[in-house]
Design a protein around this motif. Sequence first.
Motif, short mmCIF file in Angstrom:
data_model
loop_
_atom_site.label_atom_id
_atom_site.label_comp_id
_atom_site.label_asym_id
_atom_site.label_seq_id
_atom_site.Cartn_x
_atom_site.Cartn_y
_atom_site.Cartn_z
N PHE A 85 -24.43 -56.03 40.25
CA PHE A 85 -24.63 -56.65 41.62
C PHE A 85 -24.34 -58.00 40.90
CE2 PHE A 85 -28.46 -56.62 39.52
CZ PHE A 85 -29.14 -58.00 39.76
N ARG A 86 -24.03 -59.15 41.53
CA ARG A 86 -23.85 -60.56 40.94
C ARG A 86 -24.59 -61.31 41.52
NH1 ARG A 86 -19.34 -63.27 39.63
NH2 ARG A 86 -19.33 -65.43 39.74
N PHE A 87 -24.89 -61.86 40.02
CA PHE A 87 -26.30 -62.98 41.16
C PHE A 87 -26.47 -64.52 40.03
CE2 PHE A 87 -31.03 -64.67 39.48
CZ PHE A 87 -30.83 -65.23 40.55
N ASN A 88 -26.25 -65.31 41.48
CA ASN A 88 -25.23 -66.35 40.67
C ASN A 88 -24.19 -65.86 39.80
OD1 ASN A 88 -25.44 -69.40 38.42
ND2 ASN A 88 -26.47 -69.45 39.87
N THR A 89 -24.20 -66.45 38.98
CA THR A 89 -22.72 -66.23 37.86
C THR A 89 -22.45 -65.29 37.34
OG1 THR A 89 -22.31 -67.72 36.32
CG2 THR A 89 -22.02 -68.79 38.74
N CYS A 90 -23.89 -64.44 37.26
CA CYS A 90 -23.56 -63.24 36.53
C CYS A 90 -23.69 -62.29 36.52
CB CYS A 90 -25.30 -63.81 35.66
SG CYS A 90 -25.62 -65.04 34.80
N GLU A 91 -22.81 -61.28 36.02
CA GLU A 91 -22.51 -60.14 37.02
C GLU A 91 -23.56 -59.19 35.79
OE1 GLU A 91 -20.14 -58.73 38.76
OE2 GLU A 91 -19.84 -61.26 39.30
N LEU A 92 -24.36 -57.72 37.10
CA LEU A 92 -26.14 -57.66 35.86
C LEU A 92 -25.75 -56.14 37.26
CD1 LEU A 92 -28.27 -60.80 37.22
CD2 LEU A 92 -27.31 -59.97 35.10
N GLY A 121 -28.15 -69.32 29.04
CA GLY A 121 -27.16 -69.26 29.97
C GLY A 121 -27.15 -69.83 31.59
N PRO A 122 -26.93 -69.65 32.59
CA PRO A 122 -27.76 -70.26 33.50
C PRO A 122 -28.74 -70.09 34.29
CG PRO A 122 -26.29 -69.14 34.49
CD PRO A 122 -25.97 -68.44 33.09
N LEU A 123 -29.39 -68.98 33.75
CA LEU A 123 -30.75 -67.93 34.16
C LEU A 123 -31.83 -68.74 33.69
CD1 LEU A 123 -29.15 -64.32 34.86
CD2 LEU A 123 -29.05 -66.69 36.39
N THR A 124 -32.56 -68.88 34.30
CA THR A 124 -34.84 -69.36 33.38
C THR A 124 -35.42 -67.69 34.14
OG1 THR A 124 -34.17 -71.15 34.03
CG2 THR A 124 -36.02 -70.04 33.24
N PHE A 125 -35.61 -67.38 32.39
CA PHE A 125 -36.80 -66.53 32.95
C PHE A 125 -38.10 -66.88 32.98
CE2 PHE A 125 -32.72 -64.79 31.66
CZ PHE A 125 -32.16 -63.67 32.09
N ARG A 126 -38.95 -66.16 34.19
CA ARG A 126 -40.01 -66.29 33.52
C ARG A 126 -41.04 -65.52 34.58
NH1 ARG A 126 -38.70 -70.89 37.52
NH2 ARG A 126 -38.35 -71.70 35.84
N ALA A 182 -31.19 -69.60 40.06
CA ALA A 182 -31.11 -69.07 39.44
C ALA A 182 -32.11 -68.86 37.97
CB ALA A 182 -29.80 -69.89 38.54
N GLU A 183 -33.68 -68.12 38.74
CA GLU A 183 -34.61 -67.35 38.54
C GLU A 183 -35.22 -66.28 38.64
OE1 GLU A 183 -38.62 -69.19 39.42
OE2 GLU A 183 -38.14 -67.90 40.93
N VAL A 184 -34.84 -65.50 37.54
CA VAL A 184 -35.64 -64.24 36.98
C VAL A 184 -36.84 -64.51 36.47
CG1 VAL A 184 -35.20 -62.25 36.05
CG2 VAL A 184 -32.91 -63.88 36.21
N SER A 185 -37.78 -63.58 37.56
CA SER A 185 -39.37 -63.49 36.98
C SER A 185 -39.57 -61.90 37.88
CB SER A 185 -40.02 -64.10 38.24
OG SER A 185 -39.75 -64.08 40.02
N GLY A 186 -41.06 -61.98 37.47
CA GLY A 186 -41.57 -60.33 38.21
C GLY A 186 -43.01 -60.75 39.27
N ARG A 232 -33.06 -66.51 43.52
CA ARG A 232 -34.16 -65.73 42.67
C ARG A 232 -33.90 -64.53 42.69
NH1 ARG A 232 -36.76 -68.54 46.96
NH2 ARG A 232 -37.72 -69.64 44.87
N LEU A 233 -33.91 -63.88 41.43
CA LEU A 233 -33.87 -61.93 41.62
C LEU A 233 -35.39 -61.98 41.42
CD1 LEU A 233 -33.15 -59.43 41.01
CD2 LEU A 233 -31.67 -60.74 38.81
N VAL A 234 -36.33 -61.14 41.66
CA VAL A 234 -38.17 -60.30 41.48
C VAL A 234 -37.88 -59.16 40.96
CG1 VAL A 234 -40.15 -60.18 42.54
CG2 VAL A 234 -38.56 -62.07 42.77
N LEU A 235 -37.59 -59.14 39.93
CA LEU A 235 -38.25 -57.28 39.17
C LEU A 235 -39.25 -56.44 39.81
CD1 LEU A 235 -35.86 -59.11 37.96
CD2 LEU A 235 -36.43 -57.26 35.66
#
Length: 220
Positions: free
Chosen positions: A5-12, A131-136, A145-149, A175-178
Amino acid sequence: MKRAFRFNTCELEAFGSGALYWPDEQLLVVSDLHLGKSERVARRSGQMLPPYETIDTLTRLEAALDASQAAQVICLGDSFDDLDAGAALAPELLDWITRLIAGRSWTWIEGNHDPGPLEIGGTHRAEMRVGPLTFRHIAQATAHAEVSGHYHPKASLNAKGRVVTRPCFLYDDARLVLPAFGTFTGGLRSTSETLTGLMAPSARAILTGESPVEIPMPKR
C-alpha cells in the motif's frame, strides 16, 4: 503474505504477522512487543498465563526479519511489558534478542510501558524521522506522515456469513497506526471513539493474518 500500500509518498508492505516493511529503506517496523507479559501479569495479579508469549513473539519477529532481510529495525515502543519484565527475561531470551540486533541498525522508541531496554544493544529515542515519515509510540492530533502504535487496533469484517476480527493496520492521509506485534496483547476495536476520533473518514484498515485483507476502516 503481505499487502502493498502507499502511505504519503512511500511504498510500504503490511505483513500478515503485523510487521511493517519499507523496501526502499530496508526498514522493518514492529510495535508493542510487550515482551515478558506473562511474568508481569503473574507478578502483579497472581494470574497465570502460558509462559511462552515471549518465545512466540521472538519467533515471529525472527521470521519477519528473515523474510524481509531488513537492514534497519524500529520497535515503536512498549517493547517490554514493564521495566521489571525486561529484567526478568531469561538469559537465553536476552541472547536471542542480541542475535536479532546484531548486524542491523536497531532503534527502540520509548513507550508508555517502558523507556526502552537500556541494557540491550540498539539506539534509544523518543521518536525518529526517516525520510518523510516520523516514527513515535503514540499518535499526535496534529501529526503528518506519522507512524505509531500504542492502540493495538483491530477490525472486523463479514466473511462468508461469519464475522472475522483481527489485529489491523489503520491508515489515512496523515497517519499510520500499527497493530500490536506481541502475543497476548489484546486490541482496541476500530469502532471505538478513540480510533474513530483519531482517524479520518477516509481511513483504511488492513487486517492481519495468513492473507492480509484491506477494507474501509469499520467505524460502527
